[in-house]
Design a protein around this motif. Structure first.
Motif: not given
Length: 295
Positions: A12-35
């Motif tokens: 989990v941690f390493i695969p997420i870490s390898l994603l480019p920043y634009p994808v990470l921030y898409l995840i962050s946007d979704g996480a904000y709604v969820l969290v």
């Protein structure tokens, strides 16, 4: 179990870490709604902390700060995942040092220093990058994780570019061990002290607060110059780090003066941009012991 921790880290941690920043921030946007909107992770704690810290603000302003905090909080989470695989070059690009001349002058004089700051903005990226930005050996005081496997991975990640991590259990021993070397020892001033009667009690964000005394204690004992470190967010994923000198000659400072200055510096930063502080922490769970002075 070790195998489960290893599966979590590598699966989990390493695969997420390898994603480019634009994808990470898409995840962050979704996480904000969820969290924030769905799960409401520690939402009561966050709003209660904000209300007590800013009693003059309206309830809508409290909610606006909380919402902005959770957006930033989710960014810090995905940016922290990125530190597992971030390169030295990228770490230095994303954490700039504003006034390195302050530390360089102490390095020329061969004087070790103490750096103190708070859980403000991205302290994980700071931990990874800091040793790259100074001539001193950076040493960070940290509380060990209960999970030994993840504790080791966390230490190796933070220390991969030179930072030395030491447990809160051996701080005194480490100061003695390193007293003839050029070091910059880092404390988080907004940690809640484990023993209330050993804390320095003062007002912090309009509340009686127990503050750790360690930075002042060691600064005075070894007469190391002590500086407050500020992390500023420039834009998403990019930060700057700067120092304010608190005391060049701590042994001559009156009791509590150094801690008071550190508290006021952090308080000022939080008041200017409250969304960047770690509001999920149950910071005010201790009561001042009877007879303890409030400075």
């Amino acid at each position: 179990m070790v195998w489960l921790s290893a599966l979590l880290y590598y699966g989990v941690f390493i695969p997420i870490s390898l994603l480019p920043y634009p994808v990470l921030y898409l995840i962050s946007d979704g996480a904000y709604v969820l969290v924030y909107h769905v799960i409401g992770y520690r939402k009561k704690v966050v709003l209660n902390n904000i209300r007590n810290s800013f009693p003059d603000k309206t309830e809508q302003e409290h909610k606006d700060i909380a919402s902005a905090f959770y957006r930033h909080f989710c960014d810090v989470i995905v940016e922290s995942f990125k530190t597992f695989t971030i390169s030295e070059q990228e770490a230095m690009q994303r954490m700039k040092f504003v006034n390195p001349e302050i530390l360089k002058a102490y390095a020329v004089e061969n004087r070790s220093v103490i750096l103190a700051g708070g859980h403000y903005n991205n302290w994980e990226l700071f931990a990874v990058a800091i040793d790259l930005l100074m001539d001193h050996q950076a040493i960070a005081i940290y509380k060990e994780l209960k999970n030994k496997y993840l504790d080791e991975k966390m230490r190796s990640t933070r220390g991969k570019f030179g930072l030395k991590m030491i447990s809160t259990k051996i701080v005194k021993e480490e100061f003695e061990k390193e007293r003839n070397n050029l070091t910059a020892t880092i404390f988080a001033t907004d940690q809640s002290p484990s023993v209330a009667k050993n804390a320095y009690w003062t007002t912090f964000l309009n509340q009686e607060s127990a503050m750790i005394f360690g930075p002042e204690r060691y600064a005075k004992e070894y007469n190391y110059p002590i500086l407050y470190g500020r992390i500023s967010k420039i834009k998403r994923g990019y930060y700057e780090f700067s120092f304010d000198l608190i005391s060049d000659n701590p042994k001559d400072e009156a009791y509590g003066e150094i801690t008071k200055k550190l508290v006021r510096h952090l308080e000022r930063d939080i008041k200017q941009a409250p969304q960047y502080w770690l509001w999920t922490h149950k910071r005010w769970k201790k009561n001042r012991p009877e007879g303890m002075p409030l400075y």
